[in-house]
Design a protein around this motif. Structure first.
Motif, PDB file in Angstrom:
ATOM      1  N   GLU A   1      -4.361  -5.257  -1.815  1.00 50.22           N
ATOM      2  CA  GLU A   1      -5.622  -5.866  -1.554  1.00 50.22           C
ATOM      3  C   GLU A   1      -5.466  -7.425  -1.431  1.00 50.22           C
ATOM      4  O   GLU A   1      -6.144  -8.104  -0.692  1.00 50.22           O
ATOM      5  CB  GLU A   1      -6.504  -5.525  -2.566  1.00 50.22           C
TER       6      GLU A   1
ATOM      7  N   TYR B   1      -8.352  -1.099   5.225  1.00 49.82           N
ATOM      8  CA  TYR B   1      -7.738  -0.962   4.104  1.00 49.82           C
ATOM      9  C   TYR B   1      -8.636  -0.497   2.930  1.00 49.82           C
ATOM     10  O   TYR B   1      -8.222   0.543   2.260  1.00 49.82           O
ATOM     11  CB  TYR B   1      -7.008  -2.264   3.382  1.00 49.82           C
ATOM     12  N   TYR B   2      -9.730  -1.148   3.005  1.00 58.68           N
ATOM     13  CA  TYR B   2     -10.743  -0.249   1.911  1.00 58.68           C
ATOM     14  C   TYR B   2     -10.970   1.139   2.401  1.00 58.68           C
ATOM     15  O   TYR B   2     -11.333   1.861   1.403  1.00 58.68           O
ATOM     16  CB  TYR B   2     -11.788  -1.273   1.908  1.00 58.68           C
TER      17      TYR B   2
ATOM     18  N   TYR C   1      -1.749  -1.195  -5.255  1.00 59.72           N
ATOM     19  CA  TYR C   1      -3.014  -1.391  -4.264  1.00 59.72           C
ATOM     20  C   TYR C   1      -3.296  -2.741  -4.711  1.00 59.72           C
ATOM     21  O   TYR C   1      -4.025  -3.480  -3.834  1.00 59.72           O
ATOM     22  CB  TYR C   1      -4.028  -0.381  -4.757  1.00 59.72           C
TER      23      TYR C   1
ATOM     24  N   GLU D   1       0.784  -1.229   0.013  1.00 56.02           N
ATOM     25  CA  GLU D   1      -0.020   0.114  -0.060  1.00 56.02           C
ATOM     26  C   GLU D   1       0.778   1.033   0.008  1.00 56.02           C
ATOM     27  O   GLU D   1       0.754   2.124  -0.662  1.00 56.02           O
ATOM     28  CB  GLU D   1      -0.913  -0.121   1.241  1.00 56.02           C
TER      29      GLU D   1
ATOM     30  N   LYS E   1      -6.476 -10.008   1.766  1.00 56.25           N
ATOM     31  CA  LYS E   1      -7.475 -10.989   1.585  1.00 56.25           C
ATOM     32  C   LYS E   1      -6.625 -12.334   2.079  1.00 56.25           C
ATOM     33  O   LYS E   1      -7.323 -13.053   2.797  1.00 56.25           O
ATOM     34  CB  LYS E   1      -7.844 -11.182   0.195  1.00 56.25           C
TER      35      LYS E   1
END
Length: 333
Positions: free
Chosen positions: A197, A220-221, A193, A188, A201
């Motif tokens: 992600e 994060y989102y 990105y 990040e 996950k």
């Protein structure tokens, strides 16, 4: 201490850019057992009273000093926390956990002063985290905190991407989920990105879909302002918490804080905080008096003055010296 993401470290180093078990450890004091329960339940006044009595009888009890440090840490009394943690480290210098808590206390103090003095404190944070890892290379909390430090800190105080990557590799063996989160934060920071992600996950998968891992993904989102994905991950985390062996734990407080900061689902925020306060599965990482105080602010904003008064009285009954700093609007889990 759960390290989802440490906002204070980020703020600290942004400001800087701009301006165990061990040799010689004493035998455990079984009289301190109730203090651990006080910490978990957020009974700061009770814990301080017990520890003051214990230390009057045995001023050289390192564990009592460390526990008192942790109570003061909960109350955001950084100078007092540092004093007690420094004493614990002096008494038993080979305990990994004592160095970890001292490093955390230094970090919070550094964040609170926002001046050139923060540089010196930041170096102390690094030294204590590194020492904690040296003493116990399997201390996942110490590895996680050290990795966060390296990732956030400028080189002048010992930070660096390569160092953070090395910690992430070390974490793979002892804390796979935390390792993926470390890698996610590094990606990040590099603005990669897609990889970030994927790593967050992967942390969910590695944790067996634990609630706190879902909250890290949701956070994060939120930082990416991907609100639909944030809410999807957050609600998955709430569901995971409900199915856990010990439901209604501190992940609910993380969810409530994330929603509140991003002005989402205010009624759910209040519901989550109340569920946590009613739960037998509270955590020292989210002490009840802090949650009562947070709930009081939210009720006040909604015009429920009586409810807000009751919550602040509940907080004061547990920790009468707790005077929280104003929350930072930009902070994120």
């Amino acid at each position: 201490m759960r390290i989802l993401y440490h906002p204070r470290l980020s703020f600290l180093f942004l400001a800087l850019f701009c301006l165990s078990t061990a040799y010689g450890a004493s035998a455990p004091n079984i009289a301190l057992g109730p203090v651990s329960a006080d910490l978990t339940l957020g009974k700061a006044d009770d814990a301080i009273s017990r520890l003051s009595t214990s230390l009057a009888a045995d001023p050289a009890d390192a564990e009592a000093h460390n526990l008192l440090c942790r109570v003061y840490y909960q109350e955001e009394r950084w100078d007092d926390a540092i004093h007690e943690c420094e004493t614990a480290v002096k008494l038993v210098p080979m305990d990994s956990g004592y160095h970890l808590w001292l490093g955390r206390a230094y970090g919070e103090k550094a964040d609170s002063i926002h001046s050139i003095k923060a540089y010196g404190l930041a170096k102390k944070v690094r030294d204590e985290f590194e020492r904690a890892v040296q003493l116990d290379g399997e201390n996942v909390d110490a590895l996680s905190d050290l990795g966060d430090f390296y990732a956030a800190a400028p080189g002048i105080v010992g930070g660096g991407k390569k160092k953070a990557q090395g910690v992430a590799q070390a974490l793979e063996q002892y804390g796979p989920a935390q390792a993926h989160q470390q890698k996610g934060r590094l990606a990040e920071k590099d603005k990669n990105y897609g990889l970030a992600e994927t790593e967050f996950k992967s942390a969910v998968e590695a944790s067996n879909h634990a609630a706190d891992a879902w909250m890290s993904l949701a956070s994060y989102y939120a930082r990416r302002r991907q609100w639909d994905q944030m809410l999807e991950a957050l609600h998955a985390g709430i569901d995971a918490d409900a199915k856990a062996a010990k439901p209604h734990g501190p992940a609910l407080v993380d969810a409530a804080s994330l929603l509140s900061r991003n002005h989402q689902e205010p009624q759910l925020v209040i519901q989550l905080l109340k569920q946590y306060l009613d739960s037998p599965n509270q955590s020292a990482d989210s002490p009840a008096f802090q949650v009562h105080s947070q709930l009081s602010r939210l009720l006040e904003q909604q015009g429920d003055h009586e409810g807000a008064r009751q919550q602040i009285e509940a907080a004061s009954a547990l920790a009468h010296q707790y005077h929280p700093a104003a929350p930072r609007a930009a902070a994120a889990l």
